[in-house]
Write a protein that holds these residues in place. Structure first.
Motif, mmCIF file in Angstrom:
data_model
loop_
_atom_site.group_PDB
_atom_site.id
_atom_site.type_symbol
_atom_site.label_atom_id
_atom_site.label_comp_id
_atom_site.label_asym_id
_atom_site.label_seq_id
_atom_site.Cartn_x
_atom_site.Cartn_y
_atom_site.Cartn_z
ATOM 1 N N SER A 8 0.843 -1.200 0.000
ATOM 2 C CA SER A 8 0.000 0.000 0.000
ATOM 3 C C SER A 8 0.871 1.239 0.000
ATOM 4 N N ARG A 9 0.370 2.305 -0.602
ATOM 5 C CA ARG A 9 1.134 3.558 -0.617
ATOM 6 C C ARG A 9 0.371 4.651 0.137
ATOM 7 N N PRO A 10 1.132 5.563 0.778
ATOM 8 C CA PRO A 10 0.461 6.581 1.596
ATOM 9 C C PRO A 10 -0.414 7.516 0.752
ATOM 10 N N ARG A 11 -1.584 7.784 1.239
ATOM 11 C CA ARG A 11 -2.473 8.726 0.560
ATOM 12 C C ARG A 11 -3.396 9.360 1.610
ATOM 13 N N ALA A 14 -6.928 7.677 3.052
ATOM 14 C CA ALA A 14 -6.779 6.270 2.664
ATOM 15 C C ALA A 14 -8.013 5.453 3.015
ATOM 16 N N ALA A 15 -8.764 5.923 3.978
ATOM 17 C CA ALA A 15 -9.957 5.197 4.394
ATOM 18 C C ALA A 15 -11.213 5.966 4.008
ATOM 19 N N TRP A 21 -18.601 10.662 8.825
ATOM 20 C CA TRP A 21 -19.057 9.939 10.022
ATOM 21 C C TRP A 21 -19.659 10.886 11.047
ATOM 22 N N THR B 17 -7.309 8.124 9.180
ATOM 23 C CA THR B 17 -7.332 6.698 9.437
ATOM 24 C C THR B 17 -8.774 6.254 9.708
ATOM 25 N N THR B 18 -8.967 4.939 9.811
ATOM 26 C CA THR B 18 -10.314 4.457 10.155
ATOM 27 C C THR B 18 -10.496 4.303 11.657
ATOM 28 N N ALA B 19 -9.640 4.943 12.440
ATOM 29 C CA ALA B 19 -9.791 4.859 13.899
ATOM 30 C C ALA B 19 -11.136 5.448 14.306
ATOM 31 N N GLN B 53 -5.071 1.466 9.173
ATOM 32 C CA GLN B 53 -4.195 1.991 8.111
ATOM 33 C C GLN B 53 -4.964 2.374 6.855
ATOM 34 N N GLY B 54 -6.183 1.845 6.692
ATOM 35 C CA GLY B 54 -6.942 2.107 5.466
ATOM 36 C C GLY B 54 -7.001 0.858 4.621
ATOM 37 N N THR B 55 -7.508 0.977 3.394
ATOM 38 C CA THR B 55 -7.693 -0.212 2.558
ATOM 39 C C THR B 55 -6.700 -0.229 1.406
ATOM 40 N N ASN B 58 -4.118 1.681 -0.616
ATOM 41 C CA ASN B 58 -3.748 2.934 0.046
ATOM 42 C C ASN B 58 -3.463 2.686 1.521
ATOM 43 N N THR B 59 -2.653 3.554 2.100
ATOM 44 C CA THR B 59 -2.429 3.490 3.542
ATOM 45 C C THR B 59 -2.348 4.909 4.079
ATOM 46 N N ALA B 60 -2.752 5.072 5.330
ATOM 47 C CA ALA B 60 -2.702 6.396 5.944
ATOM 48 C C ALA B 60 -1.361 6.646 6.632
ATOM 49 N N PHE B 61 -0.472 5.630 6.618
ATOM 50 C CA PHE B 61 0.802 5.781 7.329
ATOM 51 C C PHE B 61 1.903 6.123 6.333
#
Lengths: 81, 296
Positions: A8-11, A14-15, A21, B17-19, B53-55, B58-61
């Protein structure tokens, strides 16, 4: 570019846009704010920048900023549907 | 922005993040990564952090993360740390594990890595249950707390992982909570500057699991320190020093009831369990005070 392994790459976001929400939106009273920065310090998602502007695309409305603000300058207003 | 002056502005957690809303684990990780900087690898066993971290893809880190099985995090970090040092790299290896992955499932790998003297930092963020799978009881759940597997309140005491780790005589060990971010930041800095294994135990109040409102998680963390339920200290090469926020709490402790009544998981707790918790706090504080004074 293909990766040798699943990577995975940082973006940003990302979620997805977690701002969706939110049920309560933080509203800052700039008159009462003394720019101490405690809200930015305690924001779990780092959604408050150096100028203490809140990124509502990703703020999920936890309300920690409003609770920790020593000047009570942040109000949590219910989001309209 | 005076208060933030010493802490770098860079964020290594992307928005967002999805926290859960009000998650103190992602707040902790923000400060851990600010202290560690970009030349860092995170090793994450199964825990909330492997989810938030996300899906893919992609990652949030924005630092490299190695996701690994529950029981293997510290063993993996041992190998990684050896590999980095053999090619002359000074990359920080940080294990970021929950309490289940530390005090229960990951304990043998942790003990092994500490014994081998691996140069790494192990951070246990403790929300006192298996939060990611729906708040089942863990070894770190305190007595009296209701979880989905202890609906009447846990009958056993919290496992004291700090004393288990202390028995390995590692160079640096500390406790922290993100309700005091500067204290947490400084401890991570010190841990990474100390060669050999270091361990930081972080109390991370969990809004859905502890049945608290999302805006209360930082306030509950502060209350844990003020009541002495959570003591902030660090031990460098065997020398214990109690950190400033806990020094104040030791002089004048807030009533334990105030901390318990903030949390829905302690609803209906019996008087005898409160007394037991009170006694264990007193014992713990007395032992730490003695150790700091060099009496034991």
């Amino acid at each position: 570019m293909s990766d040798p392994v699943a990577m995975s790459r940082p973006r940003i976001g990302a979620a997805g846009k977690t701002g969706t929400w939110r049920t309560f939106r933080p509203v800052v009273d700039r008159e009462a704010c003394n720019a101490c920065g405690l809200c930015a310090m305690y924001c779990p998602d780092g959604c408050i920048n150096e100028d203490l502007e809140i990124d509502l695309d990703y703020c999920n409305g936890c309300g920690i900023c409003a609770h920790e603000c020593p000047k009570k300058a942040i109000r949590m207003d219910r989001e309209d549907k | 922005m005076i208060r933030m002056a010493e802490i770098p502005k860079e964020e290594y957690l992307e928005k967002c993040t999805t926290a859960c809303a009000g998650c103190t684990s992602s707040l902790t990780l923000r400060y851990v990564l600010k202290a560690a900087g970009p030349d860092t690898v995170l090793v994450v066993p199964a825990c909330c952090t492997s989810i938030l971290q996300g899906t893919y893809p992609n990652t949030a880190f924005s630092v490299p993360v190695y996701n690994i099985a529950f029981a293997a995090a510290a063993a993996c970090a041992s190998g990684m740390s050896e590999a980095f040092s053999s090619i002359g790299k000074k990359t920080n290896v940080i294990v970021y594990a929950g309490d289940g992955g530390t005090v229960d499932i990951g304990i043998q790998a942790l003990s092994g890595a500490l014994e081998r003297g691996t140069d790494f930092l192990y951070i246990c963020y403790d929300n006192e249950a298996y939060g990611n799978t729906g708040m089942q009881r863990s070894g770190a759940t305190p007595m009296g707390a209701r979880t989905t597997t202890t609906p009447g309140g846990k009958t056993d005491a919290k496992k004291d992982i700090d004393r288990i780790v202390a028995a390995h005589n590692i160079p640096y060990q500390a406790t922290a909570t993100p309700a005091y971010p500067k204290d947490l930041f400084d401890k991570v800095k010190t841990a990474l500057a100390t060669p050999g294994p270091s361990f930081i135990h972080v109390l991370a109040p969990c809004p859905p699991g502890w049945r608290i409102a999302s805006d209360m998680s930082v306030a509950v963390g502060k209350m844990a320190v003020k009541t002495g339920s959570w003591v902030l200290w660090e031990r460098k090469y065997g020398e214990l020093s109690i950190s400033a926020p806990s020094k104040g709490a030791m002089k004048k402790r807030a009533p334990l009831r105030e901390y318990l009544s903030l949390q829905g998981r302690f609803k209906g707790i019996s008087e005898s369990v409160v007394n037991e918790l009170e006694q264990s706090i007193e014992k713990n504080l007395a032992r730490l005070a003695k150790e700091e004074a060099g009496e034991c």
